[in-house]
Enzyme design. Structure first.
Site, short mmCIF file in Angstrom:
data_model
loop_
_atom_site.label_atom_id
_atom_site.label_comp_id
_atom_site.label_asym_id
_atom_site.label_seq_id
_atom_site.Cartn_x
_atom_site.Cartn_y
_atom_site.Cartn_z
N SER A 1 12.15 -35.93 -11.62
CA SER A 1 13.55 -35.50 -11.68
C SER A 1 14.26 -36.26 -12.79
O SER A 1 13.92 -37.43 -13.06
CB SER A 1 14.27 -35.77 -10.35
OG SER A 1 15.67 -35.58 -10.49
N TYR B 1 16.55 -40.86 -3.21
CA TYR B 1 15.81 -39.76 -3.83
C TYR B 1 15.45 -40.12 -5.27
O TYR B 1 14.29 -39.98 -5.68
CB TYR B 1 16.64 -38.49 -3.80
CG TYR B 1 16.09 -37.38 -4.65
CD1 TYR B 1 14.99 -36.63 -4.24
CD2 TYR B 1 16.65 -37.10 -5.90
CE1 TYR B 1 14.47 -35.63 -5.03
CE2 TYR B 1 16.13 -36.09 -6.70
CZ TYR B 1 15.04 -35.36 -6.27
OH TYR B 1 14.53 -34.38 -7.07
#
Length: 257
Positions: free
Chosen positions: A149, A162
């Site tokens: 990400s 995350y």
């Protein structure tokens, strides 16, 4: 169908029933690979992906792949071994795409230890042990592609757990590339930005202001689509990417430049 870039190869895509994983599975299928479409709960959605790949002339099968608990990676590969011989009698795998993941987490004040453990179990531990137990099946010259990400390099404290998992995944990529290089296996991460998937639907779709803001974060001025990521993965899975390893490929559309 002869001459497709991945003809004769086998791919495993975890989290392949929807979103980015679905687009990756469909693209690798179009490029000629036999695709194992991993899914955790969405059996019907995975079957739909498989049907679509087959309708387009490809080969695929659904693979139960609930992740997050000890032993899940072993169970995944045991199921893979049982199913793959129906589609590729020689067995084995050439491409592993670690896409499955938990896409959100609470902020520091509200994150529980259980929530922390869950996001790290699915986003970090599962890829680690999928690779560990898959290496005996992964052929020399193979590909490992981890879906990371852009938040591994951009601060967003409200979901820092995350982002931390994706930073860990990128470090895993770096070390794997060094360890597996002698076998001709390349290992890379792909780091998407904001992508229009079901994960982001609750705040992105039907909200013009949110969509406009998300688009403004990209140098290209739009929100990413799953196919924007699947194309990058397809390149890394192909022979054209044989000299690329240990890299994090930014696929954010130029976000936060």
């Amino acid at each position: 169908m002869a001459g497709r870039a991945l003809e004769g190869r086998t791919a495993l895509v975890t989290g392949g029933s929807r979103g980015i994983g679905r687009a990756i599975a469909e693209r690798l299928g179009r490029d000629g690979a036999v695709v194992a479409v991993g899914y955790a709960r969405e059996k019907d959605a995975a079957a739909e992906v498989v049907d679509g790949i087959r309708a387009a002339g490809g080969r695929a099968f659904a693979l139960p792949a609930a992740l997050g608990w000890h032993g899940d990676a072993v169970a995944l590969w045991e199921a893979f071994d049982e199913r793959i011989v129906e589609h590729a009698p020689t067995g084995g795998v050439d491409i592993i795409v670690n896409n499955a993941g938990i896409g959100r987490s609470a902020d520091l004040a509200n994150l529980t230890e259980e929530g922390f453990d869950e996001v790290f179990a699915v986003n970090v531990r599962a890829p680690f042990f999928i690779v560990k137990h898959g290496l005996e099946r992964l052929r020399d010259g193979g590909r490992i592609i981890n879906i990371s990400s852009g938040l591994a390099r951009v601060a967003m404290p409200e979901i820092m757990a995350y982002g931390s998992t994706k930073g860990a995944l990128d470090t895993f990529t770096l070390n794997l590339a060094k360890e597996l290089g002698p076998r001709g296996i390349t290992v890379n991460s792909v780091a998407p930005g904001i992508i229009d998937t079901d994960v982001n639907a609750s705040w992105l779709r039907g909200n013009p202001a949110a969509a406009a803001h998300a688009a403004s974060l990209s140098a290209l001025g739009r929100v990413g689509q799953p196919e924007d990521i699947s194309g990058v993965v397809a390149f890394l899975a192909s022979d054209d990417a044989r000299w690329v390893t240990g890299r994090v490929v930014d696929a954010t559309g130029g976000s936060a430049l």
